[in-house]
Design an enzyme around this catalytic site. Structure first.
Site, PDB file in Angstrom:
ATOM      1  CG  ASP A   1      19.265   7.836 -15.949  1.00  0.00           C
ATOM      2  OD1 ASP A   1      18.125   7.400 -16.212  1.00  0.00           O
ATOM      3  OD2 ASP A   1      19.781   7.758 -14.829  1.00  0.00           O
TER       4      ASP A   1
ATOM      5  CE  LYS B   1      16.210   8.392 -12.935  1.00  0.00           C
ATOM      6  NZ  LYS B   1      16.086   7.031 -12.429  1.00  0.00           N
TER       7      LYS B   1
ATOM      8  CG  ASN C   1      19.000  11.485 -12.833  1.00  0.00           C
ATOM      9  OD1 ASN C   1      19.151  11.279 -11.630  1.00  0.00           O
ATOM     10  ND2 ASN C   1      19.195  10.534 -13.733  1.00  0.00           N
TER      11      ASN C   1
END
Length: 618
Positions: free
Chosen positions: A438, A440, A443
């Site tokens: 995840d 991006k 984050n």
């Protein structure tokens, strides 16, 4: 096991959810009859197959998968002016129209009409999503449907069967015997199917070659020509499981014979470059410095300190983020006000209702063990009858996404620093067998020095659909199963977004974004501000085939660190924390939250007491 961070900060992008699904009763009841209906109607089968091959997304599937999907579809009839799909509803079915006509509307506005031979609703077979438009019948229609669970089972099973078959082929070849299972698995991933017609030359005597072949279907004749008397001798016939051309893998090979298809032939092919990249085993990329005796003593002392604390020892200062699961608050120790932490407060009821207990437990386990300077630390957890509490490192520099949003884009050198931080975090996680899935800018969070740290949300090798649409790797979209190479794909996407302000693949809706991703990185026009070396690295990270991606080859993450774009970069200084970051956040004190967006006070009613699903120590 969802892989979103339970309480993401506010963001411009939505995370694709990963929720449990049910097979609709109607669909389950219809399967047997559907197979009979379809088997009795070759016209319907051919029409469905053509519709799938005409669809931007589904045409990317393999023919064998399309055939199984066709066989699994069941008939559905709707009368005139009936609603097939309602905008805003949650859907799990994809349809192919055989007869009739429908109208598609969005927010009451007509978008188009569709007739026979069209696929619609296909986003629902990827994940649990709300329908983005309404589809109503204009006349009586006949449809064929398949649900998500059946589709994903087909994709997983065909992928596993094919991979196992390729592995068996490889294990039967003397050249490959003795190679580690992991290397064979990567070779199986990188092998490509090629097809030849009866009489076609696969190899021609005297030509130079760099390709090795294994026959998976059909027969070939091996012949040799004698230039002196111009005679051709038949040497032997080869069939399924036989191989030829292995010398080409060791060095440039002048072919000593002809290999000619004796009927329709399918071969599994691997070229010398792919072979050389993969053979040699995987280097251990773990940062052993983190695990040395001195570090161990430090973490043991740290554990002793935090284990003595109670929830009542903290004051709440301000809110750092909010989400469906709860909030993240900045807290300080009452008796030592300079010590502040981020406290993630999770609602038990919400976690139980969404069946996320295992995910939260996994996240706790991973974060507790992750002793890396490039990953946000979790120091300890608490619980009471209503909430779970995660006491974490406070990173007060703010989210990288917020800084990118305000600046528009980053310079080459700034992007290099943040990319290197992620490379270090990935090297640490991958060495522990953890896939992040995840990545991006939302984050990545900066500490007060300006170093970027990864916010953890865990996932393992899986077929589960997960991630932010713009960052999802092709193999996840196509349900092929994925591993650490999906993280290196997302690293290339992150580089592009940091350099330009927007990711390379984006469309008006998730389905269009996925179709653009499946067309490949070579279809993207890179702006001039991306330097030649940066573009080269992005393209090597975003190879369609996971086994060809930089970071996933025999030298592992070292291939990224040694790439031209990183030439002269001080990796040692980064690891030791002596390298000056490109952006130094303005953090005046340990309670300064000015680098975060403002959030309203928590006015939610406290959830009811709930200990269900929490019969283990948190």
């Amino acid at each position: 096991d969802s892989c979103s961070t339970p309480i993401p900060m506010q963001s411009s992008r939505t995370l694709v959810p990963n929720l449990g699904v049910r097979i609709p009763t109607r669909g389950r009841q219809s399967f047997t009859g559907a197979r009979e209906d379809l088997k009795g109607s070759s016209r319907s089968k051919e029409m469905i197959k053509e519709a799938i091959l005409d669809n931007d997304f589904m045409k990317n599937l393999e023919l064998s998968q399309i055939q199984e999907i066709v066989d699994c579809m069941y008939p559905v009839d709707y009368g005139k002016e009936a609603c097939i799909i309602e905008e805003g509803d949650v859907g799990s079915l994809v349809y192919v129209m055989e007869e009739g006509k429908v109208e598609v509307t969005k927010e009451g506005m007509k978008l188009c009409t569709m007739g026979p031979g069209k696929v619609f609703g296909e986003l629902a077979i990827l994940y649990n999503c709300t329908r983005t438009a309404t589809v109503r019948t204009l006349v009586h229609v006949k449809l064929w449907a398949i649900d998500r669970q059946c589709y994903q089972t087909i994709m997983m099973r065909t992928g596993l069967i094919k991979h196992a078959e390729y592995m068996d082929f490889l294990k039967s070849v003397p050249t490959f015997q003795g190679l580690p299972e992991e290397t064979l698995s990567k070779l199986a991933d990188v092998m490509e199917e090629t097809h030849y017609e009866d009489g076609e030359y696969i190899i021609r005597q005297g030509a130079r070659g760099d390709t090795f072949f294994i026959i998976s279907k059909g027969k070939v004749n091996v012949t040799q020509e004698d230039p002196a008397n111009q005679e051709t001798t038949h040497l032997r016939e080869l069939s399924r499981g036989d191989w030829f051309g292995e010398r080409a893998l060791q060095g440039e090979d002048v072919r000593t014979a002809n290999v000619i298809a004796a009927e329709a032939v399918t071969c599994l092919v691997i070229d010398r470059d792919s072979f050389k990249h993969l053979i040699g085993g995987l280097d251990d990329v773990s940062n052993k410095g983190y695990e040395d005796a001195e570090a161990k003593a430090k973490y043991e002392a740290e554990n002793a300190f935090f284990s003595s604390l109670k929830l009542t020892d903290f004051n709440i200062i301000d809110t750092l983020g909010v989400g469906g699961f709860g909030r993240v608050e900045l807290v300080q120790l009452k008796n030592e006000e300079a010590k502040t932490f981020a406290m993630k407060i999770l609602k038990k009821r919400h976690i139980v209702d969404t069946r996320q207990q295992e995910h939260i437990r996994s996240e706790k386990h991973i974060m507790t063990e992750a002793h890396s300077d490039f990953i946000v630390r979790l120091y300890r957890t608490f619980k009471d009858s209503k909430y779970l509490y995660m006491l974490m490192e406070a990173c007060l520099g703010g989210e990288l996404w917020t800084i990118l949003r305000d600046r528009g884009s980053f310079e080459d050198s700034t992007t290099r620093f943040y990319t290197a931080c992620v490379v270090e975090a990935f090297a640490y996680l991958h060495a522990k067998g953890i896939i992040y899935r995840d990545l991006k800018p939302e984050n990545l969070i900066l500490d007060s020095r300006g170093y970027a740290k990864l916010k953890i949300g865990v996932c393992k090798k899986t077929w589960t659909f997960c991630g932010t649409p713009e960052y999802v790797a092709p193999e996840i979209i196509l349900n092929k199963g994925h591993d650490v190479s999906a993280d290196y794909w997302s690293l290339g996407i992150l580089m592009y977004e940091l350099l330009t302000g927007s990711p390379p693949f984006s469309g008006p809706d998730p389905m269009k974004t996925y179709n653009i991703i499946l067309r490949g990185i070579d279809m993207i026009e890179f702006p001039k501000k991306i330097t030649k070396n940066a573009a080269n690295l992005i393209k090597k990270l975003c190879r369609d085939n996971p086994s060809e991606r930089l970071g996933n080859l025999k030298n592992g993450v070292k291939d990224i660190q040694k790439h031209k774009w990183f030439e002269g970069f001080n990796w040692e200084g980064l690891r030791k924390g002596t390298l000056t970051p490109p952006i130094t956040p303005d953090v005046s004190s340990s309670t300064d939250t000015s680098n975060f967006d403002s959030f309203p006070e928590d006015t939610d009613e406290p959830p009811p007491d709930d200990n269900s699903g929490w019969d283990y120590d948190f």
